[in-house]
Design a protein around this motif. Structure first.
Motif, mmCIF file in Angstrom:
data_model
loop_
_atom_site.group_PDB
_atom_site.id
_atom_site.type_symbol
_atom_site.label_atom_id
_atom_site.label_comp_id
_atom_site.label_asym_id
_atom_site.label_seq_id
_atom_site.Cartn_x
_atom_site.Cartn_y
_atom_site.Cartn_z
ATOM 1 N N UNK A 119 0.833 -1.202 0.000
ATOM 2 C CA UNK A 119 0.000 0.000 0.000
ATOM 3 C C UNK A 119 0.870 1.256 0.000
ATOM 4 N N UNK A 120 0.369 2.278 -0.701
ATOM 5 C CA UNK A 120 0.863 3.634 -0.484
ATOM 6 C C UNK A 120 -0.094 4.231 0.535
ATOM 7 N N UNK A 121 0.365 4.346 1.779
ATOM 8 C CA UNK A 121 -0.496 4.683 2.900
ATOM 9 C C UNK A 121 -0.200 6.106 3.338
ATOM 10 N N UNK A 122 -1.235 6.926 3.501
ATOM 11 C CA UNK A 122 -0.974 8.306 3.939
ATOM 12 C C UNK A 122 -2.106 8.814 4.813
ATOM 13 N N UNK A 123 -1.770 9.771 5.652
ATOM 14 C CA UNK A 123 -2.731 10.380 6.573
ATOM 15 C C UNK A 123 -2.385 11.844 6.747
ATOM 16 N N UNK A 172 -13.447 6.633 -2.796
ATOM 17 C CA UNK A 172 -12.605 5.677 -3.519
ATOM 18 C C UNK A 172 -12.228 6.274 -4.865
ATOM 19 N N UNK A 173 -10.989 6.057 -5.277
ATOM 20 C CA UNK A 173 -10.581 6.445 -6.622
ATOM 21 C C UNK A 173 -10.624 5.203 -7.501
ATOM 22 N N UNK A 229 -7.629 3.106 -5.082
ATOM 23 C CA UNK A 229 -7.350 3.461 -3.698
ATOM 24 C C UNK A 229 -8.602 3.963 -3.028
ATOM 25 N N UNK A 230 -8.562 4.033 -1.725
ATOM 26 C CA UNK A 230 -9.727 4.513 -0.998
ATOM 27 C C UNK A 230 -9.349 5.014 0.375
ATOM 28 N N UNK A 250 -5.367 5.184 1.145
ATOM 29 C CA UNK A 250 -4.330 4.202 0.795
ATOM 30 C C UNK A 250 -4.547 3.747 -0.640
ATOM 31 N N UNK A 251 -3.490 3.811 -1.425
ATOM 32 C CA UNK A 251 -3.517 3.274 -2.781
ATOM 33 C C UNK A 251 -2.943 1.865 -2.768
#
Length: 594
Positions: free
Chosen positions: A240-244, A481-482, A490-491, A538-539
């Motif tokens: 995952x590409x995880x971001x916050x 969600x994208x 991602x969503x 996250x993507x």
């Protein structure tokens, strides 16, 4: 016995040599793709990850190297030193096709047996063989291109997020097992017999804690794990590409991530993603396309016929409407040419998605053919045709049932027809859309309770919080969600940052206060100390690389994947472990009876 380097240095990569290098003395190293003997000359195609270079050995060039070259075979690992010269017969199909290396010296580092798979592009070999000999499969130029794309994409992601103020923070692989997700992979603890860690399905709670810590903008490219039955393009471990982000609303997160996607597609493919990306509410996506990840590269929307046939005496329609369901349909342009067997197969197809059957109307030249025509009034039949905007030559396909069945069956039928009839004209199109206003909760009839549609930490829409007790199914989420070409890329969501609201959400999901604190106490405790409003996304990096690399198989973009049963043919994992390891963990294995 293989030769050693003995101080020899590679000075060029095979694929980078061009006419400007003519006259240079260089050393290249790699693997023999193939060899051709033309009497007094040996031609060798030498391959490394940058490409292929033709090397020529000749008795008149260097007799020792020429004789040695006679012993090499495909996939031998070698080094060659010599002069770059212009090819007498250029090859326009090769990037290095204007030059060749006239060899003076040859080192053979190692020999190779005949490989069990061909090292070539577009290999047609059984998947289990490819996975067993993955190190050979990965030598193939088309596979190596995928990993160059993956590297370039990961770098572009890091560059963009760094520029936008994000900190890369690693979260642990050994963590606590929490409910309300897929099945965890669990890891026994030697120091705490009978207790277990879990491998993370995502860093969800930990990245929220980083927001409580004041990190403001966090990301990581991280491995995640789910012990679930695998479907197509799913793996037990994925990236995952995880971001916050802190102090943001949904529009802020969406805008930031649109910029990220545009940057990656521009850097990797040179493709301009038109911004802003269009948005579509969940309700509209389901009603028009029968899916929360609609493929918008073609039309053929689902049409609601319920009003047209609401007074119909046709039992199938009347029962569906009477049970709070609906009657909906697709119009296949030119579909009237299909024969009865083909239409029957479509009927069998929708039954796999719990539809009871498929009604149809064919508009042939001068007549309307349909097995349900005799059950419909003339005005009902004509009303269906008019509502569907159907013309001569078209085929109307109708499902009547509860909405969940109608949406899924027609949504899947729409995709199946698009594939069969090649309705997607531009295979290279990238059609993005955001799906928004998801339901916060989903009701499971078998268990008789609500589950979180995304996860239990998603913020309800402000105007819907009042319905959490009285009508939970009505509550929408601040989730998004994208979707790209019918796949979720991602969503994410805005998160709950209030302890009382979080406890209320867990209560709606069936947790007592005690069980909520037992499972999520570390988060609820943290929320006592000034958590900021926050949200993220996250993507799926593997899926993103699939699109960038133009492959439809997720195993192509993961260096060492598992098969559909989560088994690794390469390492033969999972496998038994030594009894002493089990004794140290105080674990006994119950053998399955035959």
């Amino acid at each position: 016995m293989g030769e050693a380097l003995q101080g020899l240095k590679r000075t060029k990569m095979c694929g980078e040599l061009r006419e400007e290098h003519i006259g240079q003395i260089i050393t290249v190293m790699g693997w023999v793709q193939r060899k051709r003997n033309l009497g007094g000359l040996e031609f060798v195609d030498l391959r490394d990850r940058t490409g292929i270079l033709q090397v020529v050995f000749g008795d008149e060039i260097n007799s020792e190297a020429f004789q040695k070259a006679d012993t090499i075979r495909s996939e031998y690992c070698i080094a060659v030193t010599g002069e770059i010269v212009r090819r007498e017969s250029p090859n326009s199909n090769m990037s290095t096709g204007m030059v060749e290396l006239k060899a003076n010296t040859l080192k053979i580092f190692s020999e190779s047996e005949t490989p069990p798979i061909y090292i070539k592009e577009n290999l047609d070999a059984a998947e289990n063989i490819r996975l067993k000999y993955r190190y050979l499969d990965l030598r193939r130029p088309d596979m190596q291109k995928i990993y160059m794309i993956r590297h370039k994409a990961a770098k572009a992601i890091r560059d963009y997020l760094d520029k936008n103020g994000f900190l890369e923070v690693e979260t642990p692989m050994l963590t606590k097992s929490t409910p309300e997700g897929a099945r965890d992979y669990i890891v026994p603890s030697r120091n705490y017999p009978g207790m277990f860690y879990a491998l993370p399905q995502s860093p969800q709670l930990l990245k929220q804690l980083l927001m409580v810590s004041g990190f403001d903008r966090y990301f990581q490219i991280v491995k995640c794990f789910r012990d679930e039955d695998l479907r197509a393009n799913r793996q037990p471990e994925f990236t995952q590409v995880d971001l916050e982000m802190s102090f943001v609303e949904a529009d802020d997160v969406i805008a930031l991530n649109e910029g990220l996607i545009a940057h990656v597609f521009k850097e990797v493919l040179g493709v301009e993603v038109k911004l802003p990306i269009k948005r579509m509410p969940f309700k509209e996506a389901m009603e028009k396309y029968g899916s929360d990840k609609p493929d918008l590269r073609f039309g053929m929307e689902i049409t609601d016929l319920t009003e047209v046939v609401k007074t119909s005496d046709f039992k199938v329609f009347a029962d569906a409407i009477g049970n709070s369901g609906s009657v909906r349909a697709l119009c296949l342009k030119g579909g009237a040419s299909l024969g009865r067997k083909d239409i029957d197969r479509l009927g069998e197809f929708v039954k796999t998605f719990k539809a009871k059957g498929l009604a149809w109307i064919q508009l042939k030249e001068g007549e309307v053919k349909s097995p349900i025509a005799k059950f419909l009034k003339e005005e009902e039949l004509q009303g269906i045709i008019n509502t569907m905007n159907a013309e001569t030559g078209d085929l109307i396909l109708i499902v009547a049932d509860k909405n969940s069945v109608v949406f899924q069956s027609l949504g899947q039928l729409r995709l199946d027809l698009a594939k069969k009839f090649e309705l997607i004209k531009d295979k290279n199109e990238f059609n993005f859309t955001w799906i928004t206003e998801f339901p916060l909760l989903e009701y499971d009839e078998e268990e008789g309770r609500y589950f979180a549609a995304h996860h239990p930490f998603t913020m309800p829409m402000d105007e819907d919080i009042q319905y959490l007790d009285s009508d939970p199914g009505r509550v929408r989420a601040k989730a998004y969600d994208l979707v790209l070409n019918g796949e979720e890329l991602g969503g994410g969501s805005i998160r709950i940052h209030d302890t009382k609201l979080q406890e209320k959400m867990l209560e709606v999901l069936g947790f007592t206060q005690e069980s909520a604190w037992e499972s999520f106490g570390f988060l609820l405790e943290a929320f006592k100390f000034g958590p900021p409003p926050h949200g993220g996304l996250a993507f799926g990096l593997d899926r993103m690389i699939m699109f960038l690399a133009g492959t439809d198989n997720i195993k192509d973009v993961i260096a060492f994947p598992k098969n559909q049963n989560a088994f690794c043919y390469l390492t033969q994992a999972p496998n038994v472990v030594d009894e002493k390891q089990l004794d140290d963990l105080r674990i006994g294995v119950i053998k399955k009876e035959d």
